[in-house]
Scaffold this motif. Structure first.
Motif, PDB file in Angstrom:
ATOM      1  N   LEU A 447       0.836  -1.200   0.000  1.00 40.30           N
ATOM      2  CA  LEU A 447       0.000   0.000   0.000  1.00 40.30           C
ATOM      3  C   LEU A 447       0.873   1.253   0.000  1.00 40.30           C
ATOM      4  O   LEU A 447       0.744   2.119  -0.861  1.00 40.30           O
ATOM      5  CB  LEU A 447      -0.917  -0.004   1.228  1.00 40.30           C
ATOM      6  N   LEU A 448       1.756   1.360   0.969  1.00 40.36           N
ATOM      7  CA  LEU A 448       2.677   2.481   1.066  1.00 40.36           C
ATOM      8  C   LEU A 448       4.066   2.037   0.607  1.00 40.36           C
ATOM      9  O   LEU A 448       4.254   0.914   0.157  1.00 40.36           O
ATOM     10  CB  LEU A 448       2.728   2.984   2.505  1.00 40.36           C
ATOM     11  N   GLY A 449       5.053   2.916   0.771  1.00 37.16           N
ATOM     12  CA  GLY A 449       6.437   2.530   0.552  1.00 37.16           C
ATOM     13  C   GLY A 449       6.969   2.850  -0.829  1.00 37.16           C
ATOM     14  O   GLY A 449       6.223   3.063  -1.779  1.00 37.16           O
ATOM     15  N   ARG A 450       8.289   2.876  -0.892  1.00 41.71           N
ATOM     16  CA  ARG A 450       8.993   3.118  -2.141  1.00 41.71           C
ATOM     17  C   ARG A 450       9.880   1.913  -2.453  1.00 41.71           C
ATOM     18  O   ARG A 450       9.913   0.943  -1.698  1.00 41.71           O
ATOM     19  CB  ARG A 450       9.819   4.393  -2.039  1.00 41.71           C
ATOM     20  N   ALA A 451      10.588   1.980  -3.573  1.00 34.70           N
ATOM     21  CA  ALA A 451      11.375   0.837  -4.051  1.00 34.70           C
ATOM     22  C   ALA A 451      12.372   0.364  -2.993  1.00 34.70           C
ATOM     23  O   ALA A 451      12.616  -0.838  -2.856  1.00 34.70           O
ATOM     24  CB  ALA A 451      12.105   1.215  -5.337  1.00 34.70           C
ATOM     25  N   GLU A 452      12.935   1.282  -2.240  1.00 43.49           N
ATOM     26  CA  GLU A 452      13.896   0.908  -1.195  1.00 43.49           C
ATOM     27  C   GLU A 452      13.301  -0.097  -0.220  1.00 43.49           C
ATOM     28  O   GLU A 452      13.964  -1.050   0.205  1.00 43.49           O
ATOM     29  CB  GLU A 452      14.331   2.169  -0.453  1.00 43.49           C
ATOM     30  N   ALA A 453      12.037   0.096   0.146  1.00 46.27           N
ATOM     31  CA  ALA A 453      11.386  -0.808   1.093  1.00 46.27           C
ATOM     32  C   ALA A 453      11.176  -2.187   0.492  1.00 46.27           C
ATOM     33  O   ALA A 453      11.225  -3.194   1.194  1.00 46.27           O
ATOM     34  CB  ALA A 453      10.044  -0.226   1.540  1.00 46.27           C
ATOM     35  N   ARG A 454      10.971  -2.254  -0.793  1.00 44.51           N
ATOM     36  CA  ARG A 454      10.722  -3.535  -1.450  1.00 44.51           C
ATOM     37  C   ARG A 454      12.002  -4.325  -1.674  1.00 44.51           C
ATOM     38  O   ARG A 454      11.960  -5.485  -2.081  1.00 44.51           O
ATOM     39  CB  ARG A 454       9.966  -3.294  -2.758  1.00 44.51           C
ATOM     40  N   ARG A 455      13.137  -3.682  -1.415  1.00 49.33           N
ATOM     41  CA  ARG A 455      14.415  -4.388  -1.477  1.00 49.33           C
ATOM     42  C   ARG A 455      14.874  -4.850  -0.100  1.00 49.33           C
ATOM     43  O   ARG A 455      16.008  -5.325   0.061  1.00 49.33           O
ATOM     44  CB  ARG A 455      15.484  -3.476  -2.095  1.00 49.33           C
ATOM     45  N   ALA A 456      14.005  -4.746   0.900  1.00 48.40           N
ATOM     46  CA  ALA A 456      14.351  -5.173   2.255  1.00 48.40           C
ATOM     47  C   ALA A 456      14.626  -6.673   2.278  1.00 48.40           C
ATOM     48  O   ALA A 456      14.084  -7.439   1.461  1.00 48.40           O
ATOM     49  CB  ALA A 456      13.215  -4.835   3.214  1.00 48.40           C
ATOM     50  N   PRO A 457      15.465  -7.135   3.211  1.00 49.59           N
ATOM     51  CA  PRO A 457      15.801  -8.565   3.278  1.00 49.59           C
ATOM     52  C   PRO A 457      14.584  -9.480   3.354  1.00 49.59           C
ATOM     53  O   PRO A 457      14.628 -10.604   2.841  1.00 49.59           O
ATOM     54  CB  PRO A 457      16.642  -8.656   4.550  1.00 49.59           C
ATOM     55  N   VAL A 458      13.507  -9.030   3.974  1.00 53.97           N
ATOM     56  CA  VAL A 458      12.331  -9.895   4.087  1.00 53.97           C
ATOM     57  C   VAL A 458      11.779 -10.282   2.722  1.00 53.97           C
ATOM     58  O   VAL A 458      11.172 -11.340   2.549  1.00 53.97           O
ATOM     59  CB  VAL A 458      11.245  -9.202   4.952  1.00 53.97           C
ATOM     60  N   PHE A 459      12.020  -9.445   1.693  1.00 45.57           N
ATOM     61  CA  PHE A 459      11.505  -9.723   0.352  1.00 45.57           C
ATOM     62  C   PHE A 459      12.595 -10.205  -0.596  1.00 45.57           C
ATOM     63  O   PHE A 459      12.420 -10.164  -1.814  1.00 45.57           O
ATOM     64  CB  PHE A 459      10.857  -8.463  -0.218  1.00 45.57           C
ATOM     65  N   ALA A 460      13.710 -10.699  -0.062  1.00 44.90           N
ATOM     66  CA  ALA A 460      14.866 -11.058  -0.893  1.00 44.90           C
ATOM     67  C   ALA A 460      14.521 -12.063  -1.980  1.00 44.90           C
ATOM     68  O   ALA A 460      15.094 -12.021  -3.075  1.00 44.90           O
ATOM     69  CB  ALA A 460      15.986 -11.592  -0.005  1.00 44.90           C
ATOM     70  N   ASP A 461      13.621 -12.987  -1.708  1.00 46.50           N
ATOM     71  CA  ASP A 461      13.310 -14.046  -2.672  1.00 46.50           C
ATOM     72  C   ASP A 461      11.934 -13.884  -3.313  1.00 46.50           C
ATOM     73  O   ASP A 461      11.420 -14.823  -3.937  1.00 46.50           O
ATOM     74  CB  ASP A 461      13.386 -15.413  -1.972  1.00 46.50           C
ATOM     75  N   ALA A 462      11.357 -12.713  -3.158  1.00 42.57           N
ATOM     76  CA  ALA A 462      10.020 -12.493  -3.710  1.00 42.57           C
ATOM     77  C   ALA A 462      10.091 -12.188  -5.199  1.00 42.57           C
ATOM     78  O   ALA A 462      11.073 -11.635  -5.696  1.00 42.57           O
ATOM     79  CB  ALA A 462       9.331 -11.340  -2.973  1.00 42.57           C
TER      80      ALA A 462
END
Length: 526
Positions: A447-462
């Motif tokens: 919903l919120l967030g920018r590209a930096e947040a989507r590169r967080a370790p929690v999403f490493a394999d997404a």
């Protein structure tokens, strides 16, 4: 010329400006096509410093020179590191300040206004977080949905929720943009200062959002986690409700009642003892955080993740029973309410916890007995069907703190007069972090967030393409809720006689369920 000798590349910042009651404000253009004006760190109240450290928020005296709100960050409330900071990709070492009663605002610069407004009350167990985390950036959402996005900072931890025995509640008087906080003469320490901050922020937004192209008559407040728990308390305050038209509770831990005055006073005694006689009103913020760390490291029962600093039942602003307070407040006719949970909320705390993985069947059975008593065996059979005992324990905690009380609160809100829609977010973290499943906070970057947040370790394999498609859909649904109160034409309201829950994300995306809890479990919790 060698690469090492090349001149550094600089990015030109285009500034924009507006004016609020307190004075002129300078922001900057960013987001897709630089189509959004971003203003970070705009004060909604005076800095709570010196004698005001534990006092209610005060009106800001204003400024004459333009306020520079055009930086890459605004302000960060004093806080200890989050245990999930590395996993979520939170910035390290951001400067913190007690002058943190500020908002970040993202406003589209194209098209016609005034625009609907989304105000986000962030979570973090009342201990961590704030408006400047990358996963809360509002530029992309503002651009895609043509809405104004506001993120609120408020006092956290001891600064916001320390309640020694002598602390007094502040009465909230007036209504709408004329709200004020009344205390007894000489009072410098109030209960629930952090919640009063949120009220002051909502009042300021109602009064000033027109300066950013927002419509003060079309404000939606969304609270996530601790922010959702706070919003549940605010819904029961008649003087606050005129500040918004719609509300959404994301992952509100409604199974966690506010602390009693006695519990809060014992915690305050522990913190004050850790200060060795120093005055909590005058020690440095760093010294206060060290004392707070002492409180956080106290022994506690297995599985107890309740924060020691949180809402306190002071009988004035916060009741001891949030659902009962809502039931006895004026009807919620005309309020659109969106509520939901992630499918595996407590996997954030227990999914990768070695101590949980080592729990024996007998230990898990004891946890079920503590909750269900004589029905523990029946409950255990429901929860262990196809799941290991540790996973059953995790799902028990999810339902106890989040799912079952959210379902009850929704049923109550429907009877109270609100139009309620329910969702369950099912998208699961893949790969090396798969044990987190659809955990607490996992819906935020959709919903919120920018590209930096989507590169967080929690999403490493997404799968980033899969995430992008779901993100566009989630933003569309929530944007429509902000505009009209109806996220989608086929998303029916949840009525007592017609319960309906929409699944968002995951393999069952778009399905309609008859309960937030899994089949067979709702009866156990009733």
């Amino acid at each position: 010329m060698r690469a090492a000798d090349a001149a550094p590349v600089t990015t030109r910042i285009e500034t924009v400006g507006t004016e609020v009651s307190e004075g002129p404000v300078v922001g900057r253009l960013e987001g897709p096509g630089h189509s959004v004006a971003a203003y970070r760190g705009v004060p909604y109240a005076a800095p709570p410093v010196g004698p005001d450290r534990f006092a209610p928020p005060r009106p800001h005296p204003g400024w004459t020179e333009p306020l520079r709100a055009d930086g890459p960050m605004g302000t960060v409330p004093p806080q200890l590191p989050s245990p999930f900071a590395a996993l979520m990709g939170d910035p390290v070492g951001s400067p913190q300040t007690e002058a943190c009663l500020t908002v970040n605002i993202w406003a589209p610069t194209t098209g016609d206004g005034p625009r609907p407004v989304l105000v986000w009350l962030p979570g973090g167990s009342f201990l961590t977080g704030g408006a400047d985390l990358p996963r809360y950036d509002g530029a992309e959402l503002a651009a895609q949905e043509g809405i104004v996005v506001v993120l609120v900072n408020y006092r956290l931890g001891a600064l916001g929720f320390l309640a020694p025995s002598w602390a007094e509640p502040a009465a909230v008087e007036g209504t709408g943009t004329s709200l004020s906080f009344r205390t007894a003469p000489g009072t410098t320490h109030v209960t629930n200062a952090g919640l009063l901050d949120q009220i002051a922020a909502l009042s300021w937004v109602k009064r000033e959002i027109h300066a950013f192209g927002g419509d003060p008559g079309e404000i939606t407040v969304i609270g996530q986690s601790a922010g959702g728990q706070s919003l549940a308390a605010l819904l029961a305050l008649p003087v606050v409700r005129p500040l918004f038209r719609r509300a959404a509770l994301h992952s509100a831990p409604l199974g966690m009642p506010p602390l009693t005055r006695e519990e809060a006073a014992r915690t305050a005694d522990d913190l004050l003892a850790a200060l060795d006689g120093e005055d909590a009103r005058s020690v440095s913020a760093e010294r206060l955080l060290l004392a707070q760390r002492h409180v956080l490291t106290r022994p506690r029962p297995r599985g107890d993740v309740r924060p020691p600093f949180q809402l306190v039942a002071d009988g004035t602003v916060v009741p001891d029973d949030l659902p009962r307070a809502l039931r006895h407040s004026p009807p919620g006719d005309g309020l659109d309410l969106l509520m939901g949970v992630t499918r595996h909320e407590c996997a954030l705390w227990y999914g990768k916890d070695p101590a949980t993985a080592e729990m024996t069947p007998d230990e898990v059975a004891a946890e079920f007995a503590a909750v269900f008593g004589a029905r523990a065996g029946e409950a255990l059979r429901h929860y262990t069907s196809g799941a290991t005992p540790p996973v059953a324990f995790e799902e028990l905690k999810t339902d106890a703190f989040f799912t079952a009380p959210t379902q009850r609160f929704a049923d109550l809100a429907d009877a109270w007069g609100a139009t309620v829609r329910l969702f369950r977010f099912d998208w699961q973290v893949p790969g090396r972090n798969a044990a987190l499943r659809a955990c607490h906070c996992v819906e935020i970057p959709f919903l919120l967030g920018r590209a930096e947040a989507r590169r967080a370790p929690v999403f490493a394999d997404a799968d980033q393409e899969e995430m992008a498609a779901l993100r566009a859909r989630v933003r569309s649904l929530w944007g429509e809720f902000v505009r009209s109160g109806v996220p989608a034409a086929d998303w029916r309201a949840c009525r007592g006689e017609d319960p309906v829950v929409r699944v968002v994300g995951g393999e069952r995306d778009g399905e309609l369920l008859d309960s937030l809890t899994e089949p067979g479990r709702r009866r156990l919790w009733s």
